[in-house]
Scaffold this motif. Structure first.
Motif, short mmCIF file in Angstrom:
data_model
loop_
_atom_site.label_atom_id
_atom_site.label_comp_id
_atom_site.label_asym_id
_atom_site.label_seq_id
_atom_site.Cartn_x
_atom_site.Cartn_y
_atom_site.Cartn_z
N ASN A 312 0.71 -1.23 -0.08
CA ASN A 312 0.01 0.01 0.08
C ASN A 312 0.92 1.22 -0.08
N GLU A 313 1.97 1.05 0.40
CA GLU A 313 3.03 2.17 0.27
C GLU A 313 4.20 2.00 -0.51
N ILE A 314 4.51 3.08 -1.25
CA ILE A 314 5.76 2.95 -2.27
C ILE A 314 6.49 4.10 -2.27
N ASP A 315 7.94 3.99 -2.30
CA ASP A 315 9.10 4.70 -2.41
C ASP A 315 9.07 4.96 -4.04
N ALA A 316 9.29 6.16 -4.54
CA ALA A 316 9.45 6.40 -6.02
C ALA A 316 10.11 7.59 -6.28
N VAL A 317 10.83 7.71 -7.33
CA VAL A 317 11.34 8.92 -7.82
C VAL A 317 10.32 9.55 -8.81
N VAL A 318 10.25 10.73 -8.47
CA VAL A 318 9.03 11.36 -9.34
C VAL A 318 9.93 12.47 -10.23
N CYS A 319 9.49 12.62 -11.49
CA CYS A 319 9.67 13.57 -12.50
C CYS A 319 8.22 14.82 -12.56
N TRP A 320 8.41 15.86 -11.80
CA TRP A 320 7.30 16.54 -12.02
C TRP A 320 6.68 17.31 -13.01
N ASN A 369 9.55 20.33 -13.63
CA ASN A 369 10.81 19.85 -14.14
C ASN A 369 11.85 19.46 -13.13
N GLU A 370 11.23 19.52 -11.89
CA GLU A 370 12.20 18.84 -10.55
C GLU A 370 11.93 17.44 -10.42
N VAL A 371 13.18 16.84 -10.22
CA VAL A 371 13.10 15.50 -9.81
C VAL A 371 13.15 15.05 -8.16
N VAL A 372 12.15 14.23 -7.61
CA VAL A 372 12.17 14.21 -6.16
C VAL A 372 11.84 12.77 -5.93
N LYS A 373 12.58 12.46 -4.50
CA LYS A 373 12.01 11.06 -3.98
C LYS A 373 10.97 11.27 -3.05
N VAL A 374 9.67 10.51 -3.12
CA VAL A 374 8.65 10.52 -2.49
C VAL A 374 8.28 9.10 -1.98
N ARG A 375 7.19 9.17 -0.86
CA ARG A 375 6.56 8.00 -0.43
C ARG A 375 5.13 8.34 -0.52
N LEU A 376 4.36 7.34 -1.27
CA LEU A 376 3.00 7.43 -1.70
C LEU A 376 2.35 6.38 -0.94
N LYS A 377 1.11 6.68 -0.48
CA LYS A 377 0.33 5.58 0.05
C LYS A 377 -1.14 5.63 -1.00
N SER A 403 -8.35 17.96 -13.09
CA SER A 403 -8.04 18.09 -14.48
C SER A 403 -7.99 17.08 -15.11
N ASN A 404 -7.48 15.90 -14.83
CA ASN A 404 -7.39 14.50 -15.52
C ASN A 404 -6.08 14.62 -16.28
N SER A 405 -5.04 15.58 -15.99
CA SER A 405 -3.97 15.66 -16.85
C SER A 405 -2.80 14.78 -15.96
N THR A 406 -1.63 14.41 -16.92
CA THR A 406 -0.73 13.63 -16.28
C THR A 406 0.08 14.60 -15.39
N VAL A 407 0.42 14.60 -14.31
CA VAL A 407 1.63 15.51 -13.54
C VAL A 407 2.94 15.29 -13.17
N GLY A 408 3.01 13.62 -13.16
CA GLY A 408 4.22 13.11 -12.67
C GLY A 408 4.37 11.86 -13.24
N ALA A 409 5.53 11.60 -13.43
CA ALA A 409 6.26 10.28 -14.10
C ALA A 409 7.04 9.50 -12.90
N LEU A 410 6.57 8.26 -12.67
CA LEU A 410 7.18 7.54 -11.46
C LEU A 410 8.07 6.64 -11.86
N MET A 411 9.24 6.47 -11.28
CA MET A 411 10.26 5.38 -11.08
C MET A 411 10.10 4.75 -9.67
N ILE A 412 9.39 3.51 -9.57
CA ILE A 412 9.40 2.85 -8.29
C ILE A 412 10.44 2.33 -7.85
N LEU A 413 10.83 2.65 -6.60
CA LEU A 413 11.92 2.04 -6.06
C LEU A 413 11.80 0.83 -5.06
#
Length: 413
Positions: A312-320, A369-377, A403-413
């Motif tokens: 239910n919880e994932i760590d990921a790198v997100v390109c915003w 354009n910033e790239v961050v590491k996040v935790r999502l639930k 808006s239903n627009s794509t806001v982030g690209a995820l690479m799951i860690l």
């Protein structure tokens, strides 16, 4: 014929669009009417009387400024292979375009201006290639005509880049001295570089092995559609259709349905409307199970002895990708292939500097354009592998709820 997807990257005016135009032009992949239009629009003409960059710079603003703004996709083929090219912008503010274009590519061509050598943008694009775990890197040292086709200049830039590649752990790196404007060493070997003993760029692209990227070990299949005709002749037919993401499936395989965690066996395998002995990665298929189980779109059918994570919880790198900032507590939809779930940003751990790969503490206000590491639930369990192990099941997108627009690209860690 297999398909090679590759992306070109480099600084502004390094000649990315001209290189792609040259590949299309010299491999005879341009129609006569396109050539006529090209000759009319050409401002910066080469010896053939055409400006090859116009072939990929489709937006009017791109042609007027002589730069690439959006990712342009071009398709061409030779007798040996089909190609899909992503021409990515070189500007810093288009980092998101670069990352989205590279995420589906098997190879990256990094262009370096022979007069400039390795610069900050070269390092930046190399860092993105390492971040996306790209296995094949081509360094095309362009504009060799402006340095008199000097072997010394080529070797010097090659030595500069080898230090960058070593630091980032880029392994399969190949170097080519080229002139996109005149066509040296792109489709045909150049007589102006007698000291260069390697192959042409196109020959390399035709022969580089991309099948090693196909994962045949971890069997992953996500259901896209449940086929239940309910006709007289197919009264009891129930099949689960989708594309085999990775691995091999055979009749009799012990499988687990995820996220329900129910075990069963495969009773039949079909592809192209016919029953077959097995199906493998990248094939469309219909799988049948021995037991009647409630299986829906987005569920996974995986081999019991080699399962992905279900959490239910994932760590990921997100390109915003959005102008609205990313903050802790924000809610989004997460789309993982054909599965869509609700998700909340639980933590923002740090920002990744795409110039140095350094981690910078940051907890809110992530900008475009910033790239961050996040935790999502997520609202219900997500079935995934890490991006490094399997980039198909380790990638996803974030979608804005309103808006239903794509806001982030995820690479799951």
């Amino acid at each position: 014929m297999d398909i090679l997807r590759f992306i070109t990257a480099g600084s502004v005016d390094d000649g990315k669009s001209t290189l792609i135009g040259r590949l299309l032009y010299d491999s005879k992949n341009i129609l006569i009417d396109q050539l006529e239009a090209l000759e009319k629009q050409s401002k910066n003409k080469n010896e053939n009387g055409v400006d090859l960059a116009i072939l990929t710079d489709g937006l009017r603003a791109e042609r007027e400024q002589g730069i690439t703004i959006d990712v342009a996709y071009r398709y061409f083929s030779t007798p040996k292979r089909k190609f899909i090219i992503a021409d990515a912008p070189g500007h810093i503010q288009y980092t998101r375009n670069m990352i989205t274009g590279a995420s589906n590519s098997q190879l990256i061509i990094i262009l370096i201006d022979a007069r400039q050598g390795v610069i900050e943008q070269t390092r930046r694009h190399s860092i993105i290639a390492s971040l996306l775990k790209m296995k094949n890197v081509v360094v095309a040292i362009n504009k060799m005509d402006l340095v008199d086709y000097s072997e010394e200049v080529f070797n010097d830039i090659k030595a500069q880049y080898q230090l960058v590649a070593q630091k980032l752990g880029l392994e399969n790196v190949n170097y080519f001295p080229i002139s996109a404007f005149y066509g040296d060493n792109i489709v045909d070997k150049s007589e102006r570089t007698p000291w260069y003993k390697g192959s042409t760029l196109l020959n390399f692209l035709e022969t580089v092995d991309v099948n090693e990227d196909v994962n045949l070990e971890k069997a992953r299949f996500q259901v896209q559609y449940v086929i239940r005709p309910q006709t007289d002749e197919l009264h009891d037919y129930r099949g689960y259709s989708g594309q085999v993401i990775s691995g091999i499936y055979r009749k009799g395989d012990k499988v687990t349905i995820l996220p329900q965690n129910i075990e069963t066996k495969i009773s039949k395998v079909e592809t192209g409307g016919k029953e077959v002995d097995f199906v493998f990665a990248n094939q469309p298929a219909v799988l049948h199970t021995e037991d009647d189980i409630d299986i829906s779109r987005g569920d996974f059918i995986v081999k019991t002895d080699n399962q992905p994570k279900v959490e239910n919880e994932i760590d990921a790198v997100v390109c915003w990708l959005d102008k609205k900032e990313l903050n802790e507590g924000n809610k989004y939809f997460i789309q993982h292939k054909s599965k869509v779930l609700k998700a909340i940003v639980k933590e923002i751990d740090y920002k990744i500097d795409v110039n140095t790969l350094e981690n910078i503490p940051m907890y809110s206000g992530i900008k475009l354009n910033e790239v961050v590491k996040v935790r999502l639930k997520t609202s219900s369990p997500l079935v995934f592998d890490s991006f490094e192990e399997n980039n198909d099941t380790g990638s996803a997108i974030l979608i804005d709820e309103t808006s239903n627009s794509t806001v982030g690209a995820l690479m799951i860690l």
